[in-house]
Design an enzyme around this catalytic site. Sequence first.
Site, PDB file in Angstrom:
ATOM      1  N   ARG A 110       0.816  -1.207   0.000  1.00 26.05           N
ATOM      2  CA  ARG A 110       0.000   0.000   0.000  1.00 26.05           C
ATOM      3  C   ARG A 110       0.856   1.265   0.000  1.00 26.05           C
ATOM      4  NH1 ARG A 110      -3.021   2.168  -2.612  1.00 26.05           N
ATOM      5  NH2 ARG A 110      -3.973   0.096  -2.713  1.00 26.05           N
ATOM      6  N   LYS A 151       1.186  25.349  -3.847  1.00 22.68           N
ATOM      7  CA  LYS A 151      -0.088  24.727  -3.463  1.00 22.68           C
ATOM      8  C   LYS A 151       0.076  23.217  -3.493  1.00 22.68           C
ATOM      9  CE  LYS A 151      -2.630  28.672  -5.323  1.00 22.68           C
ATOM     10  NZ  LYS A 151      -3.548  29.160  -6.378  1.00 22.68           N
ATOM     11  N   GLU A 199       3.960  40.527  -8.326  1.00 19.46           N
ATOM     12  CA  GLU A 199       2.649  40.278  -8.939  1.00 19.46           C
ATOM     13  C   GLU A 199       1.973  41.598  -9.275  1.00 19.46           C
ATOM     14  OE1 GLU A 199      -0.382  37.327  -7.291  1.00 19.46           O
ATOM     15  OE2 GLU A 199      -1.178  39.259  -6.637  1.00 19.46           O
TER      16      GLU A 199
END
Length: 286
Positions: free
Chosen positions: A106, A141, A203
């Site tokens: 697993r 993320k 940004e």
Amino acid sequence: MSTLPIPPLPDVIIEPLVRLALSEDLGRAGDITTDVTIPADTQMVATVNAREPGIAAGYDAARLAARIVDPNLEWEPLHNEGTPFEEGAELIRLRGLARSILTAERMILNFIGPLSGVATLTGKFVTEVKHTKARIVCTRKTTPGFRALEKRAVRLGGGVNHRLGLDDAILIKDNHIAAAGSIQAVLERAKASVGHLCSIEIEVDTLDQLQEALPFKPTAVLLDNMKPTMLAEAVSMIGGSCKAEASGGVNLKTVKAIAESGVDFISVGALTHSAVNLDVGLDYNG
């Protein structure tokens, strides 16, 4: 897809995560199912097989999990990471004690499945923009604890890594600008505070903000949530003075037009936060 060999991550980086995953699974008493059903000296051969097409990743963590369970397990890769495979492909062959293989099964799949999913999704984005100069870039993320593994999987899929963390480059976002008071304020402070090897990216949401930032000569500008026509105009304004990165609203339907605007990089959070686990399984071969 990867064109150059991408080395496995050093064990010292991934071992804490792999040991945590194994201890979580083994609990307080180990694999009691395998221990009571399989004689201790039973030998086994098994293969990790692909049940759908994709790009392989995650071998380093999976192999370490197998080695921690049993250092004597034989691990034979049958298909290289970073290269596409079809449904039914045999990826890895394992030989050794059946108890060891079944106990490690697993965890092996828990690393190869999700990380191959990241590499596979990255490969789809890379294919969409291959006729342009744009490179597909991941973000922060990521799954907690899995960042190094997921970012390596992005590279195996043909993508490029953005920052690994908050400590390896300066990325000035809208909230930094708001808290500091202006684009001028944040860029002046950044320029005065870091060495020549530290990149500075800022940004911007509008062409006016871009115009304000360019005189400070940032390493890159992050053009956030701009339509392709505006991106093309921004690229023209930049004129090669720094790198142009597009972000926001990027998916497999929009990425081609974004790339054709002329940007250098396209950051895609979905590579790591929305990749679907690739279906792989471990099958008995004798």
